[in-house]
Design an enzyme around this catalytic site. Structure first.
Site, PDB file in Angstrom:
ATOM      1  N   HIS A 409       0.807  -1.286   0.170  1.00 29.67           N
ATOM      2  CA  HIS A 409      -0.015   0.044  -0.018  1.00 29.67           C
ATOM      3  C   HIS A 409       0.867   1.292  -0.116  1.00 29.67           C
ATOM      4  O   HIS A 409       0.797   2.164  -0.705  1.00 29.67           O
ATOM      5  CB  HIS A 409      -0.779   0.314   1.113  1.00 29.67           C
ATOM      6  CG  HIS A 409      -1.685   1.176   1.330  1.00 29.67           C
ATOM      7  ND1 HIS A 409      -3.211   1.427   1.147  1.00 29.67           N
ATOM      8  CD2 HIS A 409      -1.385   2.410   1.835  1.00 29.67           C
ATOM      9  CE1 HIS A 409      -3.721   2.342   1.370  1.00 29.67           C
ATOM     10  NE2 HIS A 409      -2.858   3.117   1.920  1.00 29.67           N
ATOM     11  N   GLU A 410       1.842   1.372   1.064  1.00 24.52           N
ATOM     12  CA  GLU A 410       2.879   2.611   1.145  1.00 24.52           C
ATOM     13  C   GLU A 410       3.547   2.510  -0.157  1.00 24.52           C
ATOM     14  O   GLU A 410       3.712   3.807  -0.641  1.00 24.52           O
ATOM     15  CB  GLU A 410       3.458   2.474   2.189  1.00 24.52           C
ATOM     16  CG  GLU A 410       2.657   2.342   3.391  1.00 24.52           C
ATOM     17  CD  GLU A 410       1.795   3.594   3.640  1.00 24.52           C
ATOM     18  OE1 GLU A 410       2.213   4.679   3.104  1.00 24.52           O
ATOM     19  OE2 GLU A 410       0.687   3.581   4.481  1.00 24.52           O
ATOM     20  N   HIS A 413       1.853   4.717  -2.726  1.00 21.02           N
ATOM     21  CA  HIS A 413       2.150   6.267  -2.492  1.00 21.02           C
ATOM     22  C   HIS A 413       3.414   6.447  -2.960  1.00 21.02           C
ATOM     23  O   HIS A 413       3.435   7.526  -3.782  1.00 21.02           O
ATOM     24  CB  HIS A 413       1.757   6.299  -1.043  1.00 21.02           C
ATOM     25  CG  HIS A 413       0.579   6.429  -0.433  1.00 21.02           C
ATOM     26  ND1 HIS A 413      -0.390   7.019  -1.028  1.00 21.02           N
ATOM     27  CD2 HIS A 413      -0.088   5.705   0.621  1.00 21.02           C
ATOM     28  CE1 HIS A 413      -1.651   6.604  -0.419  1.00 21.02           C
ATOM     29  NE2 HIS A 413      -1.024   5.725   0.639  1.00 21.02           N
ATOM     30  N   HIS A 416       3.473   6.832  -6.833  1.00 22.12           N
ATOM     31  CA  HIS A 416       2.792   7.654  -7.307  1.00 22.12           C
ATOM     32  C   HIS A 416       3.628   8.981  -7.180  1.00 22.12           C
ATOM     33  O   HIS A 416       3.833   9.860  -8.013  1.00 22.12           O
ATOM     34  CB  HIS A 416       1.612   8.061  -6.404  1.00 22.12           C
ATOM     35  CG  HIS A 416       0.580   8.861  -7.126  1.00 22.12           C
ATOM     36  ND1 HIS A 416      -0.810   8.918  -6.689  1.00 22.12           N
ATOM     37  CD2 HIS A 416       0.608   9.809  -8.163  1.00 22.12           C
ATOM     38  CE1 HIS A 416      -1.258  10.024  -7.402  1.00 22.12           C
ATOM     39  NE2 HIS A 416      -0.568  10.264  -8.072  1.00 22.12           N
TER      40      HIS A 416
END
Ligand SMILES: [Zn+2]
Length: 622
Positions: A409-410, A413, A416
């Site tokens: 998940h991290e 980020h 991105h």
């Protein structure tokens, strides 16, 4: 505001993963598991020197104050100064924040972080003349400026974003009066927090084990999953009926909050509080309306899940108090950091080598701080403001499946931020919060599928699939039911109709019964659930929760497209990641091939949910 909100979103996502045992000290951890903040500064002395340099540059920001509209040169020079100084400040802040977070009890690090933060305040104060002056420049002058200075076009989205709010910006005096009401704007939120966190009397119950439990919010969330069904029933009934006793008080308080939203919106020339809240990110209200409509159309898929859950739990009737009980037996899986890295790299393969190469770099070049240590910040996050460097990830790895899914998940980020920083000039590299959870959720989807394909047993498969469905129930359907309630109570005030606790309970109960199929015999929703709205703090956040749902919907839609179309769809999807803040969030999503105003992303997300249920049924049939 934007920064606080985005932090909030991340915290809410991970609040469940923050219970950890902090035993080791930092020195006991192998260097390869600690982030390399020396990439930013080799020492605190370097940081101090940079801080002084940034401070000395503050006058550059105000050099043309009062004269921005005089020439394109004044405007461009000021923009360049503001953003180049902010870029340096982001780097400065990142270093001191990372230092602080690795040891919250260290007062030297704390002091550095405070220095960075107060320098940030000074920079904002110096630049506070900017927006009002931009608003005073007419559209025709601005067009002339763009023709004179082509470099200004690189700032167009930023200038447009200020100018589009002209209609909602009042005279200086009016703005001052309105701003003065900021003093009382948080009143209802504060009252709610104080009352429900401390002064509200709470019930105590005795569970079948003989254990006595005080039903505070945390006492409730710990015990709503109780394995003994009678315990769950007791916990739910006592907990929500207790809120019922304060229906009028909490209702009057929430009504005050809703009225406040409306008063602020109206004074800013908005028709509704919804329009005002969404306009901050230039999101049309049709996105919200479409979300509610499409999710209502998708209720049969939720009902299929609830029926499946009922069958897997072996019940004749599913009650609302059964919802938090896992539909499958928990499987303990263990992962070292190296296991996790390997699984993540394999799971991300469909996104191509451009993507996985950078993830590998994050592993090999120490962008990540893995282990919980004494005094380290709990939870997990990814940063992205180190424009010329690389993002950092804070983890609290505990060798379980949650650690692996949190890391991927991290990394979403991080990727991105990384791709945005590589492809955008600094001023448009920060991406809007509305798109911030897409990459992280998409990574989780990939991990999920990989884990199912490579599961060692059917039991493990069922566990991963079942957990995924439970997550969709809580993060997608439940949040949209909240969004619908929030909208309904605002509509009452905006239509000049009465609103109070009892009316709220009726509105809430109708929505929940509809979502969970009470009249269809899918789930029995006991009457005391009508008080549940009084337990949800998010209704004081002013149209915030819907973003949990939109993130999942769009991420799942992109994922389904990638599964169907491969690399072409990946390249389309990368337009969001590489686009950073170069456009408004809805435009970014549209350009990447998903239309938030259409039914398509919802149909794709529901297709995935149904596919997962098909897989579960296939396993059960065996
Ligand atoms: Zn996140």
């Amino acid at each position: 505001m934007q920064r606080t909100l985005s932090l909030f979103l991340i915290l809410l996502f991970f609040i469940s993963s923050t219970i950890i045992s902090q035993t080791k000290t930092r020195d006991e951890i192998d260097t390869k598991y600690k982030w390399k903040i020396e990439d930013l500064y080799s020492s605190v002395a370097g940081w101090q020197k940079d801080k002084e340099l940034i401070e000395a540059r503050i006058p550059e920001i105000t050099e043309f104050q009062g004269r921005l509209g005089e020439s394109s040169k004044n405007l461009l020079t000021t923009l360049e100064s503001i953003y180049s100084i902010h870029k340096s400040h982001y780097k400065l802040s990142s270093y001191s924040s990372r230092l602080k977070d690795q040891d919250l009890g260290n007062s030297v690090n704390e002091s550095l972080a405070q220095q960075a933060s107060s320098l940030g305040t000074k920079l904002s104060e110096a630049a506070s003349f900017f927006n009002p002056e931009i608003l005073a420049i007419s559209n025709s002058t601005m067009d002339k400026f763009y023709k004179e200075e082509a470099a200004l076009l690189e700032y167009k989205i930023i200038l447009d974003n200020v100018q589009r709010l002209r209609k909602h910006t009042l005279s200086k005096n009016e703005e001052n009066i309105l701003a003065s009401f900021g003093l009382i704007a948080n009143n209802q939120y504060d009252v709610y927090g104080i009352f429900t966190n401390s002064e509200m009397p709470r019930e105590e119950v005795t569970l079948s084990t003989g254990e006595k439990v005080k039903l505070t919010s945390s006492g409730f969330s710990r015990n709503r999953t109780a394995e003994n069904r009678d315990d769950r029933k007791l916990v739910f009934e006592k907990f929500f009926n207790n809120y019922g006793k304060f229906e009028k008080t909490i209702g009057a308080n929430l009504t005050g909050h809703v009225k406040k939203d409306y008063v602020f919106a109206k004074n800013k020339n908005y028709e509704t509080a919804l329009e005002a809240a969404l306009d901050r990110y230039n999101i049309p209200t049709s996105v919200y309306e479409n979300l509610i409509e499409q999710i209502n159309n998708s209720l049969p898929t939720l009902h299929r899940f609830l029926t499946l859950k009922k069958e897997m739990l072996g019940y004749d009737t599913l009650y609302y108090y059964d919802l938090y009980t896992s539909m499958v037996e928990k499987v303990d899986m263990n992962f070292t950091i190296e296991d996790g890295q390997e699984i993540i790299l394999k799971s991300l393969k469909p996104l191509g080598s451009e993507y996985t190469k950078v993830v590998k770099k994050a592993f090999d070049e120490r962008w990540i701080d893995y282990y919980p240590t004494d005094g380290k910040r709990s939870g997990a996050y990814s940063t992205g403001s180190e424009y010329d460097y690389h993002p950092y990830i804070l983890m609290n790895w505990t060798d379980d499946y949650n650690s692996v899914s949190t890391l991927t998940h991290e990394l979403g980020h991080t990727m991105h931020s990384y791709l945005s920083n590589k492809n955008q000039p600094f001023q448009t590299s920060q991406y809007p919060i509305f798109v911030a959870e897409i990459a992280s959720t998409l990574n989780e989807n990939l991990l999920n599928d990989y884990m199912v394909e490579n599961a060692k047993s059917d039991k493990e498969k069922l566990f991963i699939l079942g957990s995924y469905l439970d997550m969709l129930r809580g993060t997608l359907f439940r949040q949209v039911s909240f969004a619908e309630f929030e909208w309904e109570i605002h509509k009452k005030i905006e239509a000049d109709e009465p609103l109070n606790g009892e009316i709220m309970s009726n509105i809430y109960y109708d929505i929940v019964k509809r979502y969970y199929g009470d009249d269809k015999g899918i789930t029995v929703v006991p009457e005391y659930i009508k008080y549940e709205w009084a337990y949800i703090p998010h209704f004081y956040y002013n149209y915030y929760v819907y973003q949990y749902a939109t993130s999942i919907i769009y991420a799942t839609a992109f994922y389904e497209k990638i599964k169907a179309d491969g690399d072409n769809a990946v390249q389309e999807y990368f337009k969001i990641l590489k686009g950073g803040g170069s456009n408004y969030p809805i435009e970014l999503i549209k350009k990447a091939g998903v239309d938030p105003m259409s039914a398509e992303p919802f149909e794709l997300a529901m297709k995935r949910m149904n596919d997962v249920m098909d897989k579960i049924e296939d396993i059960l049939k065996k």
